[in-house]
Write a protein that holds these residues in place. Structure first.
Motif, PDB file in Angstrom:
ATOM      1  N   HIS A 137       0.845  -1.362   0.012  1.00 25.45           N
ATOM      2  CA  HIS A 137       0.058  -0.021  -0.086  1.00 25.45           C
ATOM      3  C   HIS A 137       0.752   1.312   0.092  1.00 25.45           C
ATOM      4  O   HIS A 137       1.987   1.261   0.648  1.00 25.45           O
ATOM      5  CB  HIS A 137      -0.794  -0.037   1.278  1.00 25.45           C
ATOM      6  N   PHE A 186      -2.632  -2.047   6.635  1.00 19.62           N
ATOM      7  CA  PHE A 186      -3.321  -1.106   5.723  1.00 19.62           C
ATOM      8  C   PHE A 186      -2.900   0.435   6.584  1.00 19.62           C
ATOM      9  O   PHE A 186      -2.998   0.501   7.780  1.00 19.62           O
ATOM     10  CB  PHE A 186      -4.909  -1.314   5.818  1.00 19.62           C
ATOM     11  N   ARG A 189      -5.894   6.603   6.001  1.00 17.88           N
ATOM     12  CA  ARG A 189      -5.957   7.331   4.727  1.00 17.88           C
ATOM     13  C   ARG A 189      -6.219   8.649   4.580  1.00 17.88           C
ATOM     14  O   ARG A 189      -6.069   9.300   3.758  1.00 17.88           O
ATOM     15  CB  ARG A 189      -7.138   6.648   4.005  1.00 17.88           C
ATOM     16  N   ALA A 246      -7.821  -3.162   7.100  1.00 18.55           N
ATOM     17  CA  ALA A 246      -8.363  -2.126   6.249  1.00 18.55           C
ATOM     18  C   ALA A 246      -8.596  -0.998   7.357  1.00 18.55           C
ATOM     19  O   ALA A 246      -8.686  -1.188   8.484  1.00 18.55           O
ATOM     20  CB  ALA A 246      -9.915  -2.457   5.501  1.00 18.55           C
ATOM     21  N   ASN A 329     -12.475  -4.756   2.638  1.00 21.31           N
ATOM     22  CA  ASN A 329     -12.212  -3.607   1.778  1.00 21.31           C
ATOM     23  C   ASN A 329     -13.195  -2.249   2.070  1.00 21.31           C
ATOM     24  O   ASN A 329     -14.512  -2.747   2.046  1.00 21.31           O
ATOM     25  CB  ASN A 329     -12.148  -4.001   0.536  1.00 21.31           C
ATOM     26  N   ASN A 436      -7.798  -6.146  -7.898  1.00 23.85           N
ATOM     27  CA  ASN A 436      -7.743  -4.619  -7.370  1.00 23.85           C
ATOM     28  C   ASN A 436      -7.973  -3.601  -8.673  1.00 23.85           C
ATOM     29  O   ASN A 436      -7.462  -4.253  -9.651  1.00 23.85           O
ATOM     30  CB  ASN A 436      -6.498  -4.370  -6.760  1.00 23.85           C
ATOM     31  N   SER A 440      -8.779   1.871  -6.753  1.00 26.49           N
ATOM     32  CA  SER A 440      -9.826   1.409  -5.777  1.00 26.49           C
ATOM     33  C   SER A 440      -9.572   1.707  -4.320  1.00 26.49           C
ATOM     34  O   SER A 440     -10.769   1.823  -3.807  1.00 26.49           O
ATOM     35  CB  SER A 440      -9.759  -0.126  -6.140  1.00 26.49           C
ATOM     36  N   GLU A 441      -8.359   1.714  -3.795  1.00 30.19           N
ATOM     37  CA  GLU A 441      -8.188   1.895  -2.428  1.00 30.19           C
ATOM     38  C   GLU A 441      -8.095   3.483  -2.116  1.00 30.19           C
ATOM     39  O   GLU A 441      -7.697   3.590  -0.969  1.00 30.19           O
ATOM     40  CB  GLU A 441      -7.020   1.209  -1.782  1.00 30.19           C
ATOM     41  N   VAL A 498      -1.687  -2.596  -6.402  1.00 34.16           N
ATOM     42  CA  VAL A 498      -2.356  -1.415  -6.250  1.00 34.16           C
ATOM     43  C   VAL A 498      -2.199  -0.714  -7.625  1.00 34.16           C
ATOM     44  O   VAL A 498      -0.897  -1.018  -7.973  1.00 34.16           O
ATOM     45  CB  VAL A 498      -1.906  -0.361  -5.073  1.00 34.16           C
TER      46      VAL A 498
END
Ligand code: CUK
Ligand code: CUA
Length: 639
Positions: A137, A186, A189, A246, A329, A436, A440-441, A498
């Motif tokens: 990530h 993870f 964010r 996540a 997710n 993925n 998307s993340e 990713v």
């Protein structure tokens, strides 16, 4: 082509490469392409039209190339960072061409670069030479990639590594205390904050031999590592295993699936119950406990640990999920966490905005579930397109299922079976693990490409013996139907990837000497009173230890020979003075198992023993010059 380049090319080929003469040749080749490639090539290429653009551009372009076509000399629109599984590395792909562009060694011993053998990489790796990377990530700011770091787990030895994107080199490796099988990771964010890491295996804690045979007492840890300092900040101890991880988009929660709530130690025991759960961690409450010292420490580690085993608490709640869930997710709106059932044909949609009520005890954790659509046999991971759809990989059925999140919620809410949230299924080959999608993340999911990392390729490629490659497939998700575009064999075993637009990162091309490695070399240079950019000398550091400083400029080393004594430990410190992009040199010492890469303006070193008297040629193993073969010298080992 600059005049310079033209002149060079004419010199080397003796040909007239002027634009005029080349135009006719280009016509000839495009004619050949049309003849050979049939429908694919039977197009007139509109100059400047972007064949790899977004779906709309692709559809509008009057070009009949396949959507993934990236011609010679063209660049991909997207980067993909792949984990390398048992290879212990990270791989960089171009999407949509699916070309593997480069590998970044992480936990592995890599002969090409010397990673794992050079002094600094050895120090980072602490003597270990294997790893098992599953989840890559990038660091985030404001819900999207900020282009600074890549984080990757080592399931084999419970570590988290970080790659500095500027130099594409691992700059930190952190050991996770009291953890085994560090699996799901993870990053937060909302900013480059914590990286959360799950122990997949429950063990005695501390695992010091006092307690061995009482699995019901084993525990696992959810570990928070600071993404900037890479220090372990805190851990939360829970009673059962944790698989995937996540985070939400606001920094409030992290999630972990638990597939073995029974705490079994054999396969039948591990799948005994029909309901397992997803752990939800309340990061603010945990931080309060840590700040207040409401924590314990375990064994020889001084990391504060919140003991949250057993009952739901302000720190953690358990949302019941059928059965042995695997992936979890969070969708790009940040509203839903989707847990994939693995042994249940369903995915469970958890509404993140209901979690506060569950933590407050106003509702049951299971009341946070707002949908549970049937997607197929063996759902593992879900990706998103930013248009309200989930794409779930279905391991046993070997398909990817596209489903509508809001429709699934409607179906669940109304108990109405006439509502079908399933939009499309596409066969993949075979037994897909992760999927993925581009971005998307992140909150910017753009719904262009989906990568399906298939665990078995069976008959899709030429037979290469006992071990077959994996099959990484590319699926165009820009339209309403998914379209399988490309098969690509990969060396075992990428688990996750990713994919993001190329503008988001900008690695440097000449070593800026900013990472910690250079501090080590500067300390040595200072200690020895030398300048790394000038030094070509042997310094005896002790009875049987010599340090050899050397520089390189194509096509020669700063030393044509150096002398040591049999039995010496020899440390070669090589600085590459060339600053031309990609003009790498290296150091290979004949019959001494020494081989490492030195990039432009870089310094690297390796240490070895010179056992036997004699003459040993050292040479540059990277093809750097017409006189590359002459780029060598003698190590003279005196008796
Ligand atoms: S895991 Cu391998 S397919 Cu390690 Cu993310 Cu699901
Ligand atoms: Cu330097 Cu080859």
């Amino acid at each position: 082509m600059s005049d310079d380049q033209k002149e060079r090319e004419e010199k080397t080929t003796g040909e007239d490469n002027s634009e005029a003469s080349r135009a006719s040749r280009r016509e000839f080749f495009s004619h050949m392409a049309v003849m050979g490639a049939g429908a694919v090539g039977a197009a007139t290429v509109l100059p400047g039209c972007d064949r790899n653009g977004n779906g709309e551009e692709r559809r509008q372009a009057q070009v009949d190339y396949p959507a993934d076509h990236v011609g010679p000399g063209e660049l991909d629109r997207y980067y993909g960072f792949w984990s390398g599984g048992q290879s212990g590395e990270i791989r960089i792909f171009g999407v949509p061409s699916m070309r593997e562009i480069m590998r970044v060694p992480v936990f592995n011993r890599d002969a090409a670069t010397g990673w794992g053998a050079t002094d600094y990489s050895k120090k980072l790796l602490g003597g270990r030479t294997t790893g098992d990377t599953h989840h890559v990530h990038l660091s985030y700011t404001d819900g999207t990639y900020d282009g600074r770091y890549v984080y990757v787990n080592d399931k084999g030895c419970a570590r988290l590594a970080r790659v500095d994107i500027e130099t594409m080199e691992v700059d930190r490796i952190t050991d996770i205390p009291h953890s085994q099988g560090t699996h799901g990771i993870f990053p937060q964010r909302h900013k480059t904050g914590l990286v959360l890491c799950n122990s997949e295996y429950c063990t005695p804690i501390p695992n010091d031999g006092r307690e061995l045979d009482e699995p019901e007492k084993y525990a696992a840890l959810h570990t928070a590592i600071d993404g900037e300092t890479m220090e372990v900040e805190w851990q939360v101890m829970v009673e059962a295993n944790m698989d995937l991880c996540a985070t939400d988009y606001e920094g409030k929660y992290s999630f972990a699936t638990c597939y073995n709530s029974d705490k079994g130690v054999t396969v039948p025991e591990m799948q005994a119950s029909d309901m397992d759960h997803a752990y939800v961690f309340n990061l603010e409450a945990i931080q309060r406990a840590v700040d207040a010292g409401d924590t314990i420490t375990l064994g020889d580690s001084d990391v504060p640990v919140v003991d949250a085993r057993g009952e739901d608490s302000e720190y953690v709640i358990r949302v019941p999920v059928p059965k042995s869930p695997h992936g979890i997710n969070v969708d790009p709106t940040g509203k839903y966490a989707v847990a994939a059932g693995k042994l249940s044909p369903t995915v469970t949609v958890i509404a993140i905005d209901k979690l506060a009520d569950a933590f407050a005890g106003n509702i049951e954790p299971r009341d946070c579930v707002v949908a549970e659509p049937e997607v197929g046999l063996g759902p593992l991971h879900t990706a998103f397109d930013g248009r309200g759809h989930g794409y779930t990989s279905i391991f046993i059925d070997s398909v990817v299922t596209k489903w509508d999140i809001e429709k699934a919620i409607e179906q669940y809410q109304n108990g109405d079976d006439s509502i079908d949230p399933i939009i499309d299924k596409v066969d993949v080959h075979y037994n897909v693990g992760h999927v993925n999608a581009s971005l998307s993340e992140t909150k910017d999911a753009d719904g262009q490409w989906l990568v399906a990392l298939c665990k078995f390729s069976k008959d899709r490629f030429l037979n290469v013996g006992l071990l077959h490659p994996e099959n990484d497939q590319l699926i165009d998700i820009s339209g309403s139907k998914m379209e399988l575009i490309h098969d690509g064999p990969t060396y075992p075993e990428p688990h996750d990837c990713v994919v993001f637009p190329r503008e988001l990162i900008e690695p440097v091309k000449v070593q800026p000497r900013t990472i910690d490695r250079f501090r080590m070399y500067e300390e040595w240079a200072q200690e020895d009173g030398v300048d790394l950019f000038r030094a070509n000398k042997v310094i005896r550091k002790g009875e049987d230890f010599v340090r050899v400083y050397m520089t390189s400029v194509a096509p020669s080393f700063g030393l044509t020979d150096f002398r040591v004594k049999a039995g010496d430990t020899v440390q070669i410190v090589l600085t590459n003075l060339d600053d031309v992009e990609d003009l790498a040199h290296g150091m290979c010492v004949a019959n001494h198992d020494v081989n490492f890469l030195v990039n432009p303006k870089d310094t690297q070193s390796q240490t070895f023993r010179a056992e036997k008297p004699g003459v040993y040629w050292y040479y540059c193993p990277w093809f750097c010059h017409a006189l590359h073969l002459e780029m060598r010298g003698r190590m003279i080992v005196e008796a």
